[in-house]
Write a protein that holds these residues in place. Structure first.
Motif, short mmCIF file in Angstrom:
data_model
loop_
_atom_site.label_atom_id
_atom_site.label_comp_id
_atom_site.label_asym_id
_atom_site.label_seq_id
_atom_site.Cartn_x
_atom_site.Cartn_y
_atom_site.Cartn_z
N ASP B 100 0.96 -1.13 0.06
CA ASP B 100 0.04 -0.06 -0.02
C ASP B 100 1.04 1.42 -0.08
O ASP B 100 0.71 2.19 -0.82
N GLY B 101 1.89 1.15 0.75
CA GLY B 101 2.93 2.32 0.83
C GLY B 101 3.57 2.76 -0.24
O GLY B 101 3.76 3.78 -0.74
N GLU B 104 1.32 4.11 -2.83
CA GLU B 104 0.87 5.38 -2.63
C GLU B 104 2.22 6.33 -3.15
O GLU B 104 1.93 7.37 -3.69
N ASN B 107 1.66 6.54 -6.75
CA ASN B 107 0.26 7.39 -6.94
C ASN B 107 0.91 8.86 -6.80
O ASN B 107 0.43 9.89 -7.87
N MET B 108 1.65 9.57 -6.01
CA MET B 108 2.28 10.46 -5.93
C MET B 108 3.22 11.15 -7.01
O MET B 108 2.79 11.95 -7.49
N GLY B 111 0.65 11.58 -10.01
CA GLY B 111 -0.09 12.92 -9.90
C GLY B 111 0.86 14.07 -9.99
O GLY B 111 0.25 15.19 -10.85
N ALA B 112 1.91 14.08 -9.42
CA ALA B 112 2.95 15.08 -9.55
C ALA B 112 3.35 15.53 -11.04
O ALA B 112 3.51 16.44 -11.40
N MET B 122 -7.74 17.46 -16.56
CA MET B 122 -8.05 16.59 -15.40
C MET B 122 -7.66 15.05 -15.76
O MET B 122 -7.81 14.93 -16.95
N PHE B 123 -7.38 14.38 -14.81
CA PHE B 123 -6.85 13.06 -15.14
C PHE B 123 -7.42 12.06 -14.12
O PHE B 123 -7.69 12.59 -12.78
N GLU B 124 -8.08 10.95 -14.28
CA GLU B 124 -8.34 10.07 -13.30
C GLU B 124 -7.41 8.98 -13.14
O GLU B 124 -6.53 8.31 -14.08
N LEU B 125 -6.77 8.64 -11.85
CA LEU B 125 -5.80 7.67 -11.50
C LEU B 125 -6.35 6.45 -11.09
O LEU B 125 -7.39 6.49 -10.17
N VAL B 127 -6.35 2.85 -8.96
CA VAL B 127 -5.67 2.11 -7.72
C VAL B 127 -4.38 1.57 -8.26
O VAL B 127 -4.49 0.83 -9.15
#
Lengths: 139, 168
Positions: B100-101, B104, B107-108, B111-112, B122-125, B127
């Motif tokens: 999970d970590g 994340e 994920n960051m 997104g960045a 806009m984007f959808e990320l 899981v």
């Protein structure tokens, strides 16, 4: 911290709700909130918007930190549901998300979001917004 | 959901944006210094890794679609998550917590990177998907296929990491 803020002892404990599908991010925010040196009451956690609504229905919460991209019910859907309820109008709404697009921020503004924090965030950003909440609540 | 098309970017912009995203996430959230690595340095670092590898993928859709794929030694994944949470970095995390970590983290980074490309789109990320690779696997033996938009090889805490951006 602002010198004119009331002392911590005069502030009511804040109940916080953290909404994020990542257990790591919930743990990180829990830790950051705890390090803010403020009177914190209960920190609730939810993995999605639907579970967050269940907590809001039954528990007293002063501030909601929510991610946007979540399964089951995402952050914007949660905020739209919150906007429908008059009893939740004074809840502080803070978005913490990787999505920093202007369109998303505009959407958040329309839903009365108080603060939009883009991940990755520095812990002091969360601490500062909690200080503002605690100070306002004590007045 | 509406989305605006971002202007066409030169390859250098995509690579630079990825480098900046990696630095921003690593230094702001994980308080770890990122060192760029060339192919030879990366290969040397990979050969010194004795743990299994993880591959973390975050797919995105919006103005364009693709995926961010991060490859890192499991030991680095464990270190990143324990460090983020202020835990003893020698502690071995349960797999669900570590997966999970690192998810994340990816994920960051995704997104960045997308935010640096355009603050209008806009984007959808999705899981993040985390896979533990076979014991004999490492990034040097992988046959890379598909359209790669950008690639960065770096060192964090003296351990190698590779970040690929693929488009659909």
């Amino acid at each position: 911290m602002n010198q004119s803020n009331p002392p911590a002892a005069a502030m009511k404990p804040l109940n916080i709700l953290i909404v994020d599908d990542s257990a790591t991010m919930r743990a990180l925010l829990h830790r950051v909130v705890g390090l803010a040196d403020l009177p914190i009451g209960t920190i609730y956690q939810a993995p999605n918007g639907l579970e967050a609504l269940k907590i809001l229905e039954t528990c007293s919460v002063q501030a909601v930190f929510t991610d946007l991209n979540m399964p089951v019910m995402n952050g914007m859907q949660l905020l739209r549901e919150m906007a429908k309820r008059d009893s939740w109008k004074d809840l502080l709404r803070i978005i913490i998300s990787t999505d920093g697009s202007k369109l998303r921020r505009d959407e958040a503004r329309e839903l009365n979001v108080n603060l939009y924090v883009e991940k990755p965030f520095r812990p002091e950003v969360v601490r500062d917004v909690l200080c503002q909440i605690a100070s306002a609540d004590a007045c | 959901m509406s989305s605006a098309k971002s202007p066409a970017l030169m390859p250098a912009d995509l690579h630079d944006a990825l480098q900046h995203a990696l630095i921003e996430v690593s230094e702001n959230a994980y308080f770890v210094f990122v060192e760029p690595a060339n192919a030879a340095q990366f290969a040397t670092a990979v050969e010194q890794v004795k743990t299994t590898w993880l591959k973390v993928s975050v797919t995105f859709a919006g103005a364009f679609a693709g995926a961010v794929e991060i490859t890192l030694p499991e030991r680095l994944g464990n270190w990143l998550v324990t460090s983020l949470l202020g835990m003893d970095t020698e502690q071995t995390l349960p797999e669900p917590q570590m997966f999970d970590g690192v998810g994340e983290f990816a994920n960051m980074v995704c997104g960045a990177w997308l935010s640096k490309l355009s603050d209008l789109a806009m984007f959808e990320l999705r899981v993040p998907a985390v896979t533990r690779m076979a014991p004999e696997w490492n990034p040097l033996v992988e046959t890379r296929a598909g359209h790669e938009l950008a690639c960065r090889m770096v060192s964090l805490n003296d351990l190698p990491m590779r970040v690929l951006i693929r488009s659909n």
